[in-house]
Design a protein around this motif. Structure first.
Motif, mmCIF file in Angstrom:
data_model
loop_
_atom_site.group_PDB
_atom_site.id
_atom_site.type_symbol
_atom_site.label_atom_id
_atom_site.label_comp_id
_atom_site.label_asym_id
_atom_site.label_seq_id
_atom_site.Cartn_x
_atom_site.Cartn_y
_atom_site.Cartn_z
ATOM 1 N N GLU A 162 -6.515 -0.081 1.384
ATOM 2 C CA GLU A 162 -6.535 -1.535 1.494
ATOM 3 C C GLU A 162 -7.736 -2.120 0.756
ATOM 4 N N ALA A 163 -8.898 -1.486 0.923
ATOM 5 C CA ALA A 163 -10.109 -1.969 0.260
ATOM 6 C C ALA A 163 -10.012 -1.828 -1.257
ATOM 7 N N LYS A 211 -7.329 2.008 5.520
ATOM 8 C CA LYS A 211 -8.392 1.056 5.220
ATOM 9 C C LYS A 211 -9.017 1.304 3.846
ATOM 10 N N TYR A 222 -7.576 -4.433 -2.622
ATOM 11 C CA TYR A 222 -8.152 -5.778 -2.527
ATOM 12 C C TYR A 222 -9.248 -5.983 -3.572
ATOM 13 N N SER A 276 0.829 -1.204 0.000
ATOM 14 C CA SER A 276 0.000 0.000 0.000
ATOM 15 C C SER A 276 0.866 1.257 0.000
ATOM 16 N N LYS A 306 -4.584 -8.563 0.001
ATOM 17 C CA LYS A 306 -4.768 -7.838 1.260
ATOM 18 C C LYS A 306 -3.388 -7.364 1.707
ATOM 19 N N THR A 307 -3.145 -6.090 1.567
ATOM 20 C CA THR A 307 -1.807 -5.550 1.795
ATOM 21 C C THR A 307 -1.399 -5.623 3.261
ATOM 22 N N LYS A 308 -0.129 -5.912 3.468
ATOM 23 C CA LYS A 308 0.460 -5.937 4.810
ATOM 24 C C LYS A 308 1.729 -5.090 4.878
#
Length: 256
Positions: free
Chosen positions: A142-143, A139, A146, A118, A152-154
């Motif tokens: 991230e959404a 968020k 995705y 991200s 789903k980024t980390k």
């Protein structure tokens, strides 16, 4: 009595020697099972809030990273260069709005097997805003990522690389690992192709995280990239993703 004591001392000495030998043997096995073998990688779970700039390793591996926050002219040609050069390991940090409006390019990054992290949502300095704002921005990005890529980024690289201790703690609490860089190509300044190439090749080192961009504002990246890849390979470097770099050895992080 002296005979019994002598016997016991000799037996204890043998046990101690065997124990030391076993420890040395295990140490050799551990050292030989190190970073050189990059296979299935564990999911990264940050152990402490800190920004990672590089890792400590003697092996000639580097992580090539690209930030994208806007534009559609540069990302495609960057991917074309990576494809032509057969480079399958790189990490892209995508902003939420760019991903949502450039779905085909984002999907291509994913389909080519590159790692995706991200780059936040709005391109604003996190340290200037509240934790609630950071939570919302992360968020949203991230959404978006995705929804388009299924990732789903980390990993996160904050806009402008801006953070402070509070920001790092907040991102850590959200399950993110903050990634910086140790070599900045300065391609965002458009200093000239030669300057970009020479800077990366002169500064790259084992365990390095290299910052480049695939946004349209960086007009010389596409021309510099093939020479950078060829030059690093000529120096004996292999390319890995950021996650592979972190998983393979001890990451060096800073808290501010």
């Amino acid at each position: 009595m002296n005979i019994i004591w002598s016997f016991q001392w000799k037996q204890g000495k043998r046990v101690a020697i065997l124990a030391i030998a076993m420890l040395l043997f295990v140490g050799v096995l551990y050292s030989e099972a190190g970073f050189g073998k990059i296979g299935a990688l564990p999911t990264i779970t940050p152990s402490s809030p800190g920004a990672i700039y590089k890792v400590d390793t003697d092996q000639k591996v580097v992580a090539l990273t690209f930030d994208i926050s806007w534009g559609e002219k540069t990302p495609g040609p960057v991917l074309d260069v990576l494809d032509k050069k057969g480079l399958t390991k790189a990490t892209f940090f995508l902003s939420g709005p760019w991903t949502a409006t450039h779905t085909d390019i984002a999907k291509r990054i994913k389909s080519m097997g590159f790692e995706i992290g991200s780059h936040g949502n709005l391109h604003k300095n996190f340290s200037e805003y509240s934790n609630e704002w950071i939570d919302d921005q992360v968020k949203k990005a991230e959404a978006s990522i995705y929804d388009v890529t299924g990732v789903k980024t980390k990993l996160i690289r904050t806009p402008n690389g801006d953070f402070n201790k509070r920001v790092l703690e907040k991102l850590h609490s959200m399950g993110y690992t903050t990634i910086q860089w140790d070599t900045d190509s300065l391609d965002w300044k458009n200093p000239g192709v030669d300057a970009i190439v020479n800077r990366v090749l002169s500064k790259a080192h084992p365990g390095d995280i290299i910052l480049m961009h695939a946004s349209d504002s960086c007009k010389q990246t596409v021309e510099a990239l093939p020479r950078i890849i060829d030059g690093l390979r000529a120096k004996g470097y292999q390319f890995v993703t950021v996650s592979e770099l972190i998983a393979g050895t001890n990451a060096k992080s800073k808290t501010e």
